[in-house]
Design an enzyme around this catalytic site. Structure first.
Site, PDB file in Angstrom:
ATOM      1  CG  HIS A  95      30.795  23.949   3.962  1.00 29.14           C
ATOM      2  ND1 HIS A  95      29.474  23.571   3.991  1.00 29.14           N
ATOM      3  CD2 HIS A  95      30.823  25.054   3.156  1.00 29.14           C
ATOM      4  CE1 HIS A  95      28.746  24.412   3.261  1.00 29.14           C
ATOM      5  NE2 HIS A  95      29.554  25.319   2.731  1.00 29.14           N
ATOM      6  CG  HIS A 139      23.633  21.759  10.349  1.00 33.68           C
ATOM      7  ND1 HIS A 139      23.171  23.038  10.252  1.00 33.68           N
ATOM      8  CD2 HIS A 139      24.042  21.400   9.110  1.00 33.68           C
ATOM      9  CE1 HIS A 139      23.279  23.435   8.989  1.00 33.68           C
ATOM     10  NE2 HIS A 139      23.822  22.468   8.281  1.00 33.68           N
ATOM     11  CG  ASP A 158      27.895  16.405   4.421  1.00 30.53           C
ATOM     12  OD1 ASP A 158      27.126  16.549   3.458  1.00 30.53           O
ATOM     13  OD2 ASP A 158      28.644  17.310   4.840  1.00 30.53           O
TER      14      ASP A 158
HETATM   15  N1  CMC Z   1      30.489  15.098  16.969  1.00 30.37           N
HETATM   16  C1  CMC Z   1      30.608  15.292  18.320  1.00 30.37           C
HETATM   17  N2  CMC Z   1      30.372  16.471  18.931  1.00 30.37           N
HETATM   18  C2  CMC Z   1      30.017  17.493  18.145  1.00 30.37           C
HETATM   19  C3  CMC Z   1      29.865  17.367  16.759  1.00 30.37           C
HETATM   20  C4  CMC Z   1      30.125  16.108  16.180  1.00 30.37           C
HETATM   21  N3  CMC Z   1      30.036  15.920  14.865  1.00 30.37           N
HETATM   22  N4  CMC Z   1      29.504  18.548  16.228  1.00 30.37           N
HETATM   23  C5  CMC Z   1      29.420  19.418  17.261  1.00 30.37           C
HETATM   24  N5  CMC Z   1      29.739  18.780  18.414  1.00 30.37           N
HETATM   25  C6  CMC Z   1      29.811  19.369  19.757  1.00 30.37           C
HETATM   26  C7  CMC Z   1      31.079  20.194  19.890  1.00 30.37           C
HETATM   27  O1  CMC Z   1      32.149  19.428  20.358  1.00 30.37           O
HETATM   28  C8  CMC Z   1      30.652  21.270  20.853  1.00 30.37           C
HETATM   29  O2  CMC Z   1      30.644  20.697  22.138  1.00 30.37           O
HETATM   30  P1  CMC Z   1      31.110  21.580  23.413  1.00 30.37           P
HETATM   31  O3  CMC Z   1      30.099  22.697  23.507  1.00 30.37           O
HETATM   32  O4  CMC Z   1      31.051  20.621  24.560  1.00 30.37           O
HETATM   33  O5  CMC Z   1      32.485  22.080  23.102  1.00 30.37           O
HETATM   34  C9  CMC Z   1      29.189  21.542  20.469  1.00 30.37           C
HETATM   35  O6  CMC Z   1      28.729  20.313  19.870  1.00 30.37           O
HETATM   36  C10 CMC Z   1      29.022  22.668  19.467  1.00 30.37           C
HETATM   37  O7  CMC Z   1      29.883  22.412  18.357  1.00 30.37           O
HETATM   38  P2  CMC Z   1      30.505  23.533  17.437  1.00 30.37           P
HETATM   39  O8  CMC Z   1      31.648  22.953  16.672  1.00 30.37           O
HETATM   40  O9  CMC Z   1      30.770  24.761  18.225  1.00 30.37           O
HETATM   41  O10 CMC Z   1      29.277  23.822  16.456  1.00 30.37           O
HETATM   42  P3  CMC Z   1      29.321  24.691  15.134  1.00 30.37           P
HETATM   43  O11 CMC Z   1      27.943  25.147  14.899  1.00 30.37           O
HETATM   44  O12 CMC Z   1      30.407  25.715  15.199  1.00 30.37           O
HETATM   45  O13 CMC Z   1      29.776  23.626  14.010  1.00 30.37           O
HETATM   46  C11 CMC Z   1      29.660  21.819  12.479  1.00 30.37           C
HETATM   47  C12 CMC Z   1      28.885  22.941  13.183  1.00 30.37           C
HETATM   48  C13 CMC Z   1      28.798  21.195  11.408  1.00 30.37           C
HETATM   49  C14 CMC Z   1      30.931  22.411  11.849  1.00 30.37           C
HETATM   50  C15 CMC Z   1      30.057  20.762  13.533  1.00 30.37           C
HETATM   51  O14 CMC Z   1      28.888  20.157  14.046  1.00 30.37           O
HETATM   52  C16 CMC Z   1      31.003  19.715  12.990  1.00 30.37           C
HETATM   53  O15 CMC Z   1      32.213  19.934  12.972  1.00 30.37           O
HETATM   54  N6  CMC Z   1      30.461  18.529  12.521  1.00 30.37           N
HETATM   55  C17 CMC Z   1      31.293  17.492  11.920  1.00 30.37           C
HETATM   56  C18 CMC Z   1      31.647  17.832  10.489  1.00 30.37           C
HETATM   57  C19 CMC Z   1      30.436  17.727   9.564  1.00 30.37           C
HETATM   58  O16 CMC Z   1      29.715  16.739   9.574  1.00 30.37           O
HETATM   59  N7  CMC Z   1      30.243  18.752   8.741  1.00 30.37           N
HETATM   60  C20 CMC Z   1      29.142  18.787   7.743  1.00 30.37           C
HETATM   61  C21 CMC Z   1      28.127  19.810   8.105  1.00 30.37           C
HETATM   62  S1  CMC Z   1      26.556  19.640   7.281  1.00 30.37           S
HETATM   63  C22 CMC Z   1      26.784  19.932   5.618  1.00 30.37           C
HETATM   64  C23 CMC Z   1      27.559  21.154   5.288  1.00 30.37           C
HETATM   65  O17 CMC Z   1      27.290  22.251   5.744  1.00 30.37           O
HETATM   66  O18 CMC Z   1      28.496  21.011   4.526  1.00 30.37           O
END
Ligand code: CMC
Length: 371
Positions: free
Chosen positions: A218, A257, A308
């Site tokens: 987050h 996201h 971010d």
């Molecule tokens: N890089 C590479 N692959 C990704 C990424 C990423 N940053 N984010 C998601 N994926 C892939 C993930 O590996 C998964 O692939 P698979 O289905 O093959 O296993 C798929 O996309 C779905 O990911 P998820 O983690 O299940 O998605 P989520 O909705 O639970 O998580 C998130 C959303 C923002 C936590 C995640 O995208 C993430 O960890 N991003 C990196 C950290 C980040 O930048 N966070 C800031 C978010 S925006 C501002 C805020 O809210 O604070």
């Protein structure tokens, strides 16, 4: 009935008028107003009024909220002492969370829930003072007391650096406060609402939210993105870096996201301000190069840049030290937290979901000396 919605994906917990995040179109509407317009033309104080009252303020009302914020910026001595004592050994987010919590001790009626936005205003006005004081204490510098003739963002930069920012810097800072102010039912806002739903006081709700924002999935991503950009170091290394991450199935900070199916609309505003302040920003060049590579390799999977990716590079241009980036995100998002807390209290029902039990029942207890 017992379907598990891991991560609460798709669960609608309540109704709200505060913000619509349109993930398909890549648009954000703050109380019906286009975030793009507010980021360019509004101020954080005006936005607070808008989110709390569901309408824009008149000129007099805007003056009034500005005056209230200015009057309530100074910290109680006990909180100032806490920061001075603990800053050197405590992480900035831990210290912010503890300080927000400690403010309850200096409110004669902390449990009064009649006017939650007024109590939130007292906290929101002080969060930048806490952050600036913590930074200066960590460096061994004397604190700079807030002024009552500067806007919220301008005053923050003044108390951080001990000198007035330029108009461009103040405007960029104000824009960061607006861009991070609100984003629908995200994890930290939900946390604030869960706490509020028990009729705990506003300090508890805001403290819960600060704690929840800390994690790197987050708000903490503002800091891990910078570590990533520094590790890449140069735009020419972006391809190699992204390839390695993708083949190791590792997540890249600043991308992905739950809601967006396109680029997060806040990215363009952060970029615009970085370009205005420093057209030669190396961090921006690296961020753009990583973005291009991610779009090529992961675009078809729906992995787009989130806000971010660029926020930290702008904070750096404004002279904010990296360990304080998430604290600033908190100071901004407190607008949204407080608006949702007020909505929650206005029509409250305690949050009480269930969990699907997958363990055993009927196990026989055996005293410890017979095991
Ligand atoms: N890089 C590479 N692959 C990704 C990424 C990423 N940053 N984010 C998601 N994926 C892939 C993930 O590996 C998964 O692939 P698979 O289905 O093959 O296993 C798929 O996309 C779905 O990911 P998820 O983690 O299940 O998605 P989520 O909705 O639970 O998580 C998130 C959303 C923002 C936590 C995640 O995208 C993430 O960890 N991003 C990196 C950290 C980040 O930048 N966070 C800031 C978010 S925006 C501002 C805020 O809210 O604070």
């Amino acid at each position: 009935m017992d379907e598990v919605k891991k991560g609460l994906e798709g669960v609608v917990v309540d109704e709200s008028r505060v913000c619509k995040v349109d993930g398909e179109e890549g648009k954000i509407w703050y109380a019906g107003y286009d975030m793009d317009d507010l980021a360019r033309y509004s101020s954080y104080e005006e936005l607070l009024f808008l989110l709390w009252n569901d309408r824009l303020p008149s000129a007099d009302e805007l003056d009034e909220i500005r005056g209230e914020m200015q009057e309530r910026r100074s910290l109680p001595d006990g909180v100032a002492d806490l920061i001075d004592r603990e800053a050197a050994r405590t992480g900035p987010m831990d210290l912010l969370r503890t300080s927000v919590s400690a403010l309850a001790s200096y409110d004669d009626t902390p449990n009064d829930l009649d006017d939650p936005t007024d109590r939130s205003l007292g906290v929101i006005a002080k969060m930048p003072t806490i952050i600036a004081r913590a930074h200066r204490a960590r460096q061994g510098d004397d604190p700079v007391e807030p002024r009552d003739d500067l806007g919220h963002a301008e005053n923050f930069l003044y108390t951080l650096h001990g000198e007035e920012p330029t108009a461009e810097e103040a405007s960029a800072m104000d824009s960061t406060f607006i861009l991070y102010a609100e984003h629908g039912m995200n994890a930290s806002t939900f946390s604030a609402c869960v706490t509020a739903s028990t009729l705990a006081n506003v300090y508890s709700s805001l403290t819960s939210a600060v704690g929840t924002l800390q994690g790197p999935l987050h708000g903490g991503a503002t800091e891990t993105v910078i570590e990533m950009l520094e590790e890449v170091g140069d735009p020419s290394r972006a391809s190699e870096y992204v390839e390695e991450k993708v083949s190791n199935k590792e997540k890249i900070p600043g991308f992905g996201h739950r809601v967006y199916e396109t680029v997060d609309p806040r990215c363009a505003h952060f970029k615009r301000h970085i370009e205005e302040l420093n057209p030669d920003s190396e961090l921006l060049a690296v961020a753009d190069a990583v973005r291009e590579e991610v779009e090529v390799r992961l675009g078809d999977k729906g992995i787009w840049p989130n806000t971010d990716l660029y926020a930290g590079a702008l904070y750096r241009e404004l002279g904010v030290p990296t360990p304080f980036y998430t604290t600033l995100f908190s100071a901004s998002r407190a607008a949204g937290w407080s608006a949702h807390v007020a909505e929650q209290l206005d029509d409250n029902r305690i949050m009480r979901p269930r969990v699907k039990f997958v363990g055993e029942t009927g196990r026989e207890y055996v005293p410890v000396d017979e095991r």
